[in-house]
Design a protein around this motif. Sequence first.
Motif, PDB file in Angstrom:
ATOM      1  N   PHE A  21      -4.639   5.311  -0.722  1.00  0.00           N
ATOM      2  CA  PHE A  21      -4.375   4.303   0.291  1.00  0.00           C
ATOM      3  C   PHE A  21      -5.588   3.423   0.531  1.00  0.00           C
ATOM      4  O   PHE A  21      -5.470   2.232   0.762  1.00  0.00           O
ATOM      5  CB  PHE A  21      -3.955   5.002   1.590  1.00  0.00           C
ATOM      6  CG  PHE A  21      -3.166   4.132   2.488  1.00  0.00           C
ATOM      7  CD1 PHE A  21      -1.825   3.918   2.234  1.00  0.00           C
ATOM      8  CD2 PHE A  21      -3.740   3.523   3.578  1.00  0.00           C
ATOM      9  CE1 PHE A  21      -1.084   3.111   3.050  1.00  0.00           C
ATOM     10  CE2 PHE A  21      -3.002   2.704   4.410  1.00  0.00           C
ATOM     11  CZ  PHE A  21      -1.665   2.500   4.137  1.00  0.00           C
ATOM     12  N   GLY A  22      -6.783   4.031   0.463  1.00  0.00           N
ATOM     13  CA  GLY A  22      -7.980   3.264   0.781  1.00  0.00           C
ATOM     14  C   GLY A  22      -8.622   2.602  -0.422  1.00  0.00           C
ATOM     15  O   GLY A  22      -9.591   1.868  -0.286  1.00  0.00           O
TER      16      GLY A  22
ATOM     17  N   SER B  11       0.830  -1.200   0.000  1.00  0.00           N
ATOM     18  CA  SER B  11       0.000   0.000   0.000  1.00  0.00           C
ATOM     19  C   SER B  11       0.867   1.252   0.000  1.00  0.00           C
ATOM     20  O   SER B  11       0.631   2.190  -0.760  1.00  0.00           O
ATOM     21  CB  SER B  11      -0.921   0.015   1.218  1.00  0.00           C
ATOM     22  OG  SER B  11      -2.017  -0.832   0.992  1.00  0.00           O
ATOM     23  N   LEU B  12       1.879   1.255   0.870  1.00  0.00           N
ATOM     24  CA  LEU B  12       2.731   2.439   0.963  1.00  0.00           C
ATOM     25  C   LEU B  12       3.549   2.634  -0.309  1.00  0.00           C
ATOM     26  O   LEU B  12       3.675   3.746  -0.821  1.00  0.00           O
ATOM     27  CB  LEU B  12       3.664   2.316   2.177  1.00  0.00           C
ATOM     28  CG  LEU B  12       2.955   2.393   3.531  1.00  0.00           C
ATOM     29  CD1 LEU B  12       3.909   2.039   4.664  1.00  0.00           C
ATOM     30  CD2 LEU B  12       2.384   3.791   3.748  1.00  0.00           C
TER      31      LEU B  12
ATOM     32  N   ALA C 276     -10.669  -7.377  10.611  1.00  0.00           N
ATOM     33  CA  ALA C 276     -10.950  -6.279  11.539  1.00  0.00           C
ATOM     34  C   ALA C 276      -9.677  -5.511  11.866  1.00  0.00           C
ATOM     35  O   ALA C 276      -9.651  -4.275  11.863  1.00  0.00           O
ATOM     36  CB  ALA C 276     -11.590  -6.820  12.811  1.00  0.00           C
ATOM     37  N   GLY C 277      -8.601  -6.242  12.136  1.00  0.00           N
ATOM     38  CA  GLY C 277      -7.329  -5.582  12.445  1.00  0.00           C
ATOM     39  C   GLY C 277      -6.828  -4.769  11.277  1.00  0.00           C
ATOM     40  O   GLY C 277      -6.398  -3.624  11.436  1.00  0.00           O
ATOM     41  N   ALA C 278      -6.911  -5.354  10.076  1.00  0.00           N
ATOM     42  CA  ALA C 278      -6.435  -4.643   8.890  1.00  0.00           C
ATOM     43  C   ALA C 278      -7.269  -3.391   8.652  1.00  0.00           C
ATOM     44  O   ALA C 278      -6.745  -2.332   8.280  1.00  0.00           O
ATOM     45  CB  ALA C 278      -6.490  -5.557   7.672  1.00  0.00           C
ATOM     46  N   SER C 279      -8.597  -3.492   8.897  1.00  0.00           N
ATOM     47  CA  SER C 279      -9.453  -2.317   8.730  1.00  0.00           C
ATOM     48  C   SER C 279      -9.043  -1.216   9.685  1.00  0.00           C
ATOM     49  O   SER C 279      -9.001  -0.033   9.311  1.00  0.00           O
ATOM     50  CB  SER C 279     -10.917  -2.677   8.994  1.00  0.00           C
ATOM     51  OG  SER C 279     -11.312  -3.702   8.132  1.00  0.00           O
ATOM     52  N   ALA C 280      -8.741  -1.611  10.917  1.00  0.00           N
ATOM     53  CA  ALA C 280      -8.318  -0.608  11.888  1.00  0.00           C
ATOM     54  C   ALA C 280      -7.037   0.071  11.424  1.00  0.00           C
ATOM     55  O   ALA C 280      -6.907   1.294  11.479  1.00  0.00           O
ATOM     56  CB  ALA C 280      -8.129  -1.247  13.259  1.00  0.00           C
TER      57      ALA C 280
ATOM     58  N   THR D 158      -4.434   4.855   9.443  1.00  0.00           N
ATOM     59  CA  THR D 158      -3.503   5.482   8.506  1.00  0.00           C
ATOM     60  C   THR D 158      -4.167   6.638   7.758  1.00  0.00           C
ATOM     61  O   THR D 158      -3.585   7.716   7.620  1.00  0.00           O
ATOM     62  CB  THR D 158      -2.986   4.445   7.492  1.00  0.00           C
ATOM     63  OG1 THR D 158      -2.693   3.239   8.182  1.00  0.00           O
ATOM     64  CG2 THR D 158      -1.760   4.949   6.782  1.00  0.00           C
ATOM     65  N   VAL D 159      -5.398   6.419   7.299  1.00  0.00           N
ATOM     66  CA  VAL D 159      -6.087   7.489   6.569  1.00  0.00           C
ATOM     67  C   VAL D 159      -6.326   8.691   7.480  1.00  0.00           C
ATOM     68  O   VAL D 159      -6.155   9.844   7.073  1.00  0.00           O
ATOM     69  CB  VAL D 159      -7.406   6.968   5.959  1.00  0.00           C
ATOM     70  CG1 VAL D 159      -8.212   8.103   5.365  1.00  0.00           C
ATOM     71  CG2 VAL D 159      -7.108   5.933   4.887  1.00  0.00           C
ATOM     72  N   LEU D 160      -6.692   8.418   8.742  1.00  0.00           N
ATOM     73  CA  LEU D 160      -6.868   9.521   9.696  1.00  0.00           C
ATOM     74  C   LEU D 160      -5.563  10.282   9.872  1.00  0.00           C
ATOM     75  O   LEU D 160      -5.549  11.513   9.908  1.00  0.00           O
ATOM     76  CB  LEU D 160      -7.325   8.985  11.051  1.00  0.00           C
ATOM     77  CG  LEU D 160      -8.821   8.749  11.234  1.00  0.00           C
ATOM     78  CD1 LEU D 160      -9.095   8.194  12.628  1.00  0.00           C
ATOM     79  CD2 LEU D 160      -9.587  10.050  11.034  1.00  0.00           C
ATOM     80  N   LEU D 161      -4.462   9.533   9.966  1.00  0.00           N
ATOM     81  CA  LEU D 161      -3.162  10.188  10.120  1.00  0.00           C
ATOM     82  C   LEU D 161      -2.859  11.068   8.908  1.00  0.00           C
ATOM     83  O   LEU D 161      -2.349  12.175   9.050  1.00  0.00           O
ATOM     84  CB  LEU D 161      -2.039   9.148  10.295  1.00  0.00           C
ATOM     85  CG  LEU D 161      -1.976   8.482  11.666  1.00  0.00           C
ATOM     86  CD1 LEU D 161      -0.851   7.460  11.702  1.00  0.00           C
ATOM     87  CD2 LEU D 161      -1.767   9.531  12.755  1.00  0.00           C
TER      88      LEU D 161
END
Lengths: 251, 297
Positions: B204-205, B67-68, B265-269, B274-277
């Motif tokens: 990213f999303g 992704s990065l 669930a973990g990956a979604s978090a 990351t998007v929030l950051l």
Amino acid sequence: MTSIMEIERLNLHYGEFHALKNMKLDIPKQTVTAFIGPSGCGKSTFLRTLNRMNDLVPGVQIDGSVKLDGQDIYSDDTDVETLRKRVGMVFQQPNPFPKSIFDNVAYGPRLHGIKDKARLNEIVERSLRGASLWEEVKDLLNKSALSLSGGQQQRLCIARALAVEPDVLLMDEATSALDPISTLKIEELVRELKKDYTIVMVTHNMHQAARVSDRTAFFLNGELVETDDTEKLFSNPVDSRTEDYITGRFG
Amino acid sequence: MKLSNKTVDRIATAVFYFFAFLIIVLLAGLIGFILFRGIGHLSFDFLTSPPETFKTGGGIGPQLFNSLFLLVLTMLITVPLGIGAGIYMAEYSKPGKFTDFIRLVVEVLSSFPSIVVGLFGLLVFVNYFDLEFSLLAGALALTVFNLPLMVRITEQGIRGVPREQKEAGLALGLTRWKTITKVMLPVALPTILTGTILAAGRVFGEAAALLFTAGMSSPRLDFTDWNPFSPVSPLNPLRPAETLAVHIWKINSEGIAPDAAQIAAGASAVLIITVLLFNLGSRWLGRYLYRKLTASR
């Protein structure tokens, strides 16, 4: 007295609108020439033909000749950038760059290729002294230009224009956004500057023209009605329209 | 019965407060739910280890890296193109049919569904240009997807520069080019940068546009091999790469590991954090740059 700029048969159209009609004017060296007249008379437009700032306006057509030291500035072999270096400009609203005081003055010289730090320091000091601002800001050179007062900002803009060593300085209602005390300071400065530069100023304030200029040109509805020595134009105008304007009958 | 103006005003105020409140609750609920479900699963191991197909304990390391890396690749292509076109639109284009047409194309492009962009990428980049499922094909598809945003942001940023600033530059005898690069771009930079980071968040999303371009699988990556031409190198832009968003989709739809739900669930978090950051970072950086460039305190 020798003229630095000679304008003849100048016509300017904005599309259909005939904004400047067949104008003729000589601008003598090292004098202050003031343009007066009511709003919309064409005085600012005329001023902006002298450094070709009107080139930016879409749909403008300019005919006639505008000569700087005998060279037509509208001819094909004129380099607009060189012209604007020789004919500097100060605007109605102080428009310093959002940078430090030092960087504002050094901007022009730097982008014209001067890299040497000592020389830049010297230019900045000389220009700020020339604009009577040095004493006020010499310890604040790294402060933002936006932290200065309006009057100081306008003198900074004058210093920035002086830094590229122009021959002519155009001032487009440069004091109209300032308070009376800042205005007086700039008027004093203009009287100082004419020892080295030729100044052309547009003003909406007749008293200012009377106070600082050597020559005055009166504009009305796109016509240059009358040009004369300031004293004579204000005491003994030839054209009755000039008399009506300076005695406050309109405008 | 006729209500007095004052009563109407009070009711309207209450209604608008309610709508604003509703949006906040919706957002907080959504983020809270995703974080609540996923955050317990986050660990250094989860973020760095490769996924498992049949066993529990798989991670999202390669997906996160993909992704990065895809983000960097996309931005390397999008940013210069977008800024160039934006400068053209703001400063060089003359008003007229042609400019209106370009603007229309940009608008249409920006409203394309991303799955369609993905299919376009499959036809053009993957098949016609024979890039196969690869990071590069994915980056090009995302460029199609993000270019309109980038052009519009740059154009707005440049147009937002006060006319007085531009004239000040020209009056000093600067050429048009130098006026743009040395006077106008610095003033517009915070706007452009903020927009760029928002676009980065979208990259990213994004999942749909990548299904058929970057692919849904990763080769075994050797994180000690940094030669971009080696097929197992993480830096090879011509290898297929499953991104985090695609991984979430795949695990949810066809994952057979026993802990697939927790991994999703973990990956979604991780994705949402990351998007929030990105969003917070863009605001902070925009403000910081503005202060820095304008030398104001």
